[in-house]
Design a protein around this motif. Structure first.
Motif, PDB file in Angstrom:
ATOM      1  N   UNK A 171       0.842  -1.207   0.000  1.00 35.06           N
ATOM      2  CA  UNK A 171       0.000   0.000   0.000  1.00 35.06           C
ATOM      3  C   UNK A 171       0.874   1.254   0.000  1.00 35.06           C
ATOM      4  N   UNK A 172       1.981   1.237   0.766  1.00 32.62           N
ATOM      5  CA  UNK A 172       2.873   2.409   0.808  1.00 32.62           C
ATOM      6  C   UNK A 172       3.502   2.643  -0.570  1.00 32.62           C
ATOM      7  N   UNK A 173       3.930   1.551  -1.208  1.00 29.23           N
ATOM      8  CA  UNK A 173       4.545   1.688  -2.536  1.00 29.23           C
ATOM      9  C   UNK A 173       3.536   2.207  -3.559  1.00 29.23           C
ATOM     10  N   UNK A 174       2.306   1.675  -3.476  1.00 27.75           N
ATOM     11  CA  UNK A 174       1.266   2.099  -4.414  1.00 27.75           C
ATOM     12  C   UNK A 174       0.904   3.571  -4.172  1.00 27.75           C
ATOM     13  N   UNK A 175       0.875   3.975  -2.906  1.00 28.58           N
ATOM     14  CA  UNK A 175       0.583   5.379  -2.596  1.00 28.58           C
ATOM     15  C   UNK A 175       1.637   6.281  -3.236  1.00 28.58           C
ATOM     16  N   UNK A 176       2.917   5.922  -3.048  1.00 31.49           N
ATOM     17  CA  UNK A 176       4.005   6.741  -3.605  1.00 31.49           C
ATOM     18  C   UNK A 176       3.909   6.779  -5.133  1.00 31.49           C
ATOM     19  N   UNK A 177       3.570   5.627  -5.714  1.00 31.83           N
ATOM     20  CA  UNK A 177       3.470   5.560  -7.183  1.00 31.83           C
ATOM     21  C   UNK A 177       2.361   6.488  -7.681  1.00 31.83           C
TER      22      UNK A 177
END
Ligand code: NAD
Length: 272
Positions: A171-177
């Motif tokens: 979720x953190x990676x997707x948020x940053x993306x």
């Protein structure tokens, strides 16, 4: 749910991974939903054991292998919370047997999604795949992307229980993306020297730093910090237990039949 919907036939639901932490929670949520009926519980490692053994009492269901008995139970929708290798096989079974799929299992790759869009072509069956079924988390990601163009600096802090094996969270990676897609205008990291390696966390898309906290007692939490001159904005989401995912799962069970083909993420179901 509208009153008129109560007169409709209940949605017949099967659960893959029914003995697991998420699967058993889904079974209870389906049993509590007035417009759904739990018709099969699938979990091959526990085949033959009653679902009661896994904290879901009074259904009379026994854990099954995917196969003719599950097909005979006539599920319209199957929910999968297993692990990625199992999910690939289970989804193939669903697609070939005309059963709509709602998939929460994480770890599916971009290649898997290509395969799934061929399997769930809207003719035989549809699928909704969501790496995060917590509606608040989906809104947090949406808001973070919405806000991104108005700030030049951002950091993400994700906080999870002390048994989580991977970092940072998907979720953190997707948020940053999604923030990186929403804005190209991000300030450079000012750090020049490190007294402690890694003190600035990991660098995600567009250089947005992600910090992973692992702490006993936590479940799943994330805070997105956005800063610009003289002000900052914090967007925080907390999942306190697995029931936080259930409204999203039940929404997908209700919607999947009406969404031809493969839908990835809950955003479209929430009208975002
Ligand atoms: P778990 O290990 O408690 O449960 C997995 C279950 O799947 C086990 O009971 C196992 O016996 C069963 N299983 C194994 N092979 C199977 C097969 N071929 N068919 C059917 N069942 C099979 O795991 P969990 O904590 O419940 O998590 C399950 C998955 O859900 C993980 O991928 C996790 O990352 C994901 N998850 C997703 C969300 C979301 O919102 N999308 C939220 C939480 C967890």
């Amino acid at each position: 749910m509208a009153d008129s919907d109560m007169t409709a036939e209940p949605i017949r639901v099967a659960v893959f991974g029914a003995a697991g932490r998420m699967g058993s929670t889904v079974c209870r949520a389906v049993l509590d939903a007035p417009d759904m009926e739990l018709v099969a519980a699938i979990d091959p490692p526990h085949e033959g054991r009653p679902l009661d053994d896994f904290g879901v009492a009074g259904t009379g269901l026994t854990l099954e292998m995917p196969g003719p008995r599950v097909k005979a139970a006539g599920p319209a929708v199957a929910v999968d919370f297993t692990h990625v290798e199992a999910a690939r096989g289970n989804l193939r079974w669903c697609g070939l047997n005309g059963v709509h799929a709602v998939v929460g299992t994480t770890g599916l790759t971009a290649d898997d999604l290509v395969d799934l869009s061929a399997l769930f072509d809207g003719e035989r069956a549809n699928a909704v795949v969501a790496p995060n079924f917590a509606i608040g988390a989906v809104l947090m990601m949406h808001l973070a992307a919405l806000c991104a163009p108005w700030f030049e600096t951002a950091e993400i802090i994700e906080l999870h229980h002390d048994n989580k094996l991977d970092a940072p969270s998907g979720t953190a990676l997707l948020t940053a993306q999604r923030m990186a897609e929403a804005s190209e205008d991000w300030g450079a990291d000012p750090t020049r020297t490190f007294a402690l390696p890694g003190a600035r966390g990991g660098e995600g898309p567009a250089g947005i730093h992600i910090h992973s906290v692992r702490l006993r007692g936590l479940v799943a939490h994330q805070e997105v910090l956005l800063g610009t001159t003289g002000q900052s904005l914090s967007i925080r989401h907390d999942s306190y237990d697995r029931t936080s995912f259930m409204p999203g799962v039940l929404l997908a069970v209700r919607e999947v039949a009406g969404r031809p083909g493969l839908t990835v993420g809950l955003d479209q179901l929430l009208g975002l």
